[in-house]
Write an enzyme that holds these catalytic residues in place. Structure first.
Site, PDB file in Angstrom:
ATOM      1  N   SER A 129       0.836  -1.211   0.000  1.00 36.60           N
ATOM      2  CA  SER A 129       0.000   0.000   0.000  1.00 36.60           C
ATOM      3  C   SER A 129       0.871   1.261   0.000  1.00 36.60           C
ATOM      4  O   SER A 129       0.483   2.282  -0.592  1.00 36.60           O
ATOM      5  CB  SER A 129      -0.985  -0.001   1.174  1.00 36.60           C
TER       6      SER A 129
ATOM      7  N   HIS B 155       9.016   3.098   8.552  1.00 38.51           N
ATOM      8  CA  HIS B 155       8.867   2.233   9.728  1.00 38.51           C
ATOM      9  C   HIS B 155       7.621   2.670  10.504  1.00 38.51           C
ATOM     10  O   HIS B 155       7.420   3.866  10.742  1.00 38.51           O
ATOM     11  CB  HIS B 155      10.117   2.349  10.611  1.00 38.51           C
TER      12      HIS B 155
ATOM     13  N   GLU C  51      23.782   1.156   8.491  1.00 42.83           N
ATOM     14  CA  GLU C  51      24.073  -0.254   8.710  1.00 42.83           C
ATOM     15  C   GLU C  51      23.383  -0.841   9.943  1.00 42.83           C
ATOM     16  O   GLU C  51      23.416  -2.041  10.168  1.00 42.83           O
ATOM     17  CB  GLU C  51      25.590  -0.463   8.753  1.00 42.83           C
ATOM     18  N   GLY C  52      22.749  -0.007  10.738  1.00 42.22           N
ATOM     19  CA  GLY C  52      22.016  -0.530  11.889  1.00 42.22           C
ATOM     20  C   GLY C  52      20.591  -0.907  11.502  1.00 42.22           C
ATOM     21  O   GLY C  52      20.174  -0.748  10.356  1.00 42.22           O
TER      22      GLY C  52
END
Ligand code: GAR
Length: 206
Positions: free
Chosen positions: A13, A109, A142-143
């Site tokens: 979506s 996120h 990179e985390g």
């Protein structure tokens, strides 16, 4: 005009919100490809409908993570994009990919980072008992979900919310924030200074 490619693992979506914003002329970009690790992802149908080339890298067909990441890296090189957007891409990108495409990968996120990184962020938020949640669009480093933050938006957590209701409320904001962040990137308005992202008015040279 920038070229944007999307990595998605499922429903798509957020990918659709990007397609729609590009079609409405709100983002100075074209979408050059969808890359997915899931042959059953509904995002594939959305790409086909919009005439966007699809690259399916079925994780199950690879001998392991390294093998898959090699194929992903070659696909990303071949797709010809200035920006890669992780829109519900449910794997962690390997360090070599993050290094090669440094500053050119965005992720959305479903929580207010740095709280609740990783999987099931909405469930984590409910279990913790926060009163405010939201979403975050950030550059990928990179985390895990740790890169510099470009856009965030808040939503309330209400009595009676379950994971599905809260996810829906957050998703509405995701569909606004992701196209906004991609637009800022495509207009060259993002300047990163350490962890801080500055949004400049009309491009860094203006
Ligand atoms: C979205 O809520 C996105 O923020 C989340 O997956 C969902 C995908 O929905 N991503 C993550 O949790 C990444 N850690 P969509 O496929 O409908 O865009």
């Amino acid at each position: 005009m920038k070229k944007v490619a999307v990595l998605a693992s499922g429903r798509g979506s957020n990918f659709q919100a990007l397609i729609d914003a590009i079609e409405r002329g709100e983002i100075p970009a074209s979408c050059t490809g969808l890359i997915t690790d899931n042959p059953g992802a509904f995002a594939i149908t959305r790409a086909q409908k919009a005439g966007i080339p699809v690259h399916i890298l079925d994780f199950a067909c690879f001998s392991g993570k390294d093998d898959y990441e090699d194929a992903l890296c070659s696909t990303m090189r071949g797709v010809d994009a200035d920006l890669f957007v992780l829109a519900g891409y449910m794997r962690i990108l390997g360090h070599s990919i993050v290094r090669e495409f440094h500053g050119r990968i965005l992720n959305i996120h479903p929580a207010l980072l740095p709280s609740f990184p990783g999987l099931h962020a909405q469930r984590q938020s409910l279990l913790y008992g926060v009163r405010v949640s939201g979403c975050t669009v950030h550059l990928v480093d990179e985390g895990m979900d740790t890169g510099p933050i470009i856009v965030q938006a808040c939503v309330p957590v209400l009595d009676g919310d379950d994971e599905e209701i809260l996810s829906e409320r957050i998703l509405e904001e995701e569909h606004r924030c992701l196209p906004l962040a991609v637009r800022l990137f495509c207009e060259d308005r993002i300047v990163v200074e350490g962890r801080r992202v500055h949004i400049v008015r009309g491009g860094p040279s203006a």
